[in-house]
Design an enzyme around this catalytic site. Structure first.
Site, PDB file in Angstrom:
ATOM      1  CD  GLU A  45       1.630   1.079  -6.137  1.00 45.40           C
ATOM      2  OE1 GLU A  45       2.851   0.940  -6.028  1.00 45.40           O
ATOM      3  OE2 GLU A  45       0.844   0.119  -6.280  1.00 45.40           O
ATOM      4  CE  LYS A 127       6.327  -0.749  -5.716  1.00 46.01           C
ATOM      5  NZ  LYS A 127       5.056  -1.287  -6.287  1.00 46.01           N
ATOM      6  CB  CYS A 161       2.349  -1.796  -3.760  1.00 44.20           C
ATOM      7  SG  CYS A 161       1.462  -3.204  -4.433  1.00 44.20           S
TER       8      CYS A 161
END
Length: 332
Positions: A45, A127, A161
């Site tokens: 990430e 995200k 994540c």
């Protein structure tokens, strides 16, 4: 998936807050993975220009001193940095899923790029909901970011994540018949021993559950915190106790949850490799397919808006309209 492929998950430290140097390192890792026979390689990430660890160490006001440099070194999804990485992928013939901080106008997003060696940039996702203090730096994605791409290696999707703790997001991905999933992580080195939810045990388990739940291969690349990170982000003894060296827990899981690659030490940089055999998906799906024979759509269904959400909408007014013919003709 039509055949077995070799896939790779990166466990490495970026060159903190230095986009050009981290692009160089990314290209070197792409070349290393391809040189070892990998046809697909996945990165942590926000590998470029590194995860913004200051957000977990002090107040947002204190972290503002990092913001200009971080924004300057975040990457334009169609800029020269991305062009160099796409060219490197093409040169060695490897598919790349890349984690980076994307700069879009004045905002930043936690992005993942899908790079085909022949087609180039297939797509970019953001995200959907940055986690907790990440929202002091990054904006949100939208439904168009629930992407699964058809490739010569199978159907490939990705999340970042703690998106792996969002049940509805996961189900929306499973429903697109994802075969290879990239679960990217920044490292598990913050608040060690004090916040179990941030621990490697919990978060590697999230990747493993995703594999077994969605019957997909999961590549879980992971960042590493080294001495360079401590020097960059920790200017007090308190901060040095909050952020620890290590945190690298890259993993590769099969669709039954089995571990397919021997892990590296948490403070070690390197690449994990595994053979992904599509017959394992068929075996796992035969037992429990959550969007197929193991579902109950008469009881549970998920509504997903996968449209892009524009930030501005042009609204026509009467003054903008062209003169129109009469709709009705009245005769005496």
């Amino acid at each position: 998936m039509e055949r077995t492929i070799t896939a790779a998950a990166v466990q490495a430290e970026p060159v903190w807050l230095d986009l050009d140097a981290t692009v160089d390192k990314t290209i070197a890792l792409i070349q290393e993975a391809a040189g070892n026979g990998a046809e697909l390689v996945a990165f942590p990430e926000t590998f470029l220009p590194g995860y913004p660890w200051w957000i977990w160490l002090d107040s947002p006001a204190d972290g503002m001193r990092f913001v200009p440099g971080y924004a300057q070194n975040s990457m334009d999804s169609h800029g020269p940095g991305m062009e160099r990485i796409c060219a490197a992928a093409k040169e060695v013939g490897i598919y790349v899923v890349l984690g980076y901080s994307a700069k879009v106008g004045g905002s930043l997003y936690m992005a993942q790029a899908f790079i085909d060696p022949e087609e180039g940039l297939q797509g970019v996702r953001h995200k959907l909901k940055p986690t907790h203090v990440e929202r002091t730096v990054f904006g949100e994605g939208d439904g168009s970011d629930l992407q699964v791409h058809k490739t010569r290696h199978g159907s490939i999707g990705a999340l970042n994540c703690w998106e792996h703790l969002q049940p509805l997001t996961k189900y929306a991905m499973y429903a697109q018949n994802e075969e290879i999933h990239i679960g990217s992580w920044p490292s598990f080195s913050i608040y060690e021993g004090a916040a179990e939810a941030l621990s490697p045990a919990v978060n590697t388990a999230a990747s493993r559950v995703y594999a077994a739940e969605g019957q997909a291969f999961v590549l879980a690349p992971c960042g590493v915190v080294g001495q360079a990170a401590i020097e960059t982000f920790c200017d007090t003894e308190v901060k040095k106790h909050l952020l620890n060296i290590g945190g690298g827990y890259a993993r590769i899981f099969g669709p039954d949850g089995s571990e397919l690659a021997a892990p590296l030490s948490p403070d070690e940089e390197g690449i994990l490799y595994a053979e992904l055999d599509p017959s394992l998906i068929a075996i796992a799906k035969s037992a429990a397919d959550p969007v197929g024979h193991y579902s109950r759509p008469d009881v549970f269904r998920l509504l997903v808006n996968r449209n892009h959400t524009p930030k501005t909408v042009q609204v026509a007014t009467l003054a903008d309209a062209e003169p129109a013919a009469d709709l009705y003709t009245v005769e005496d």
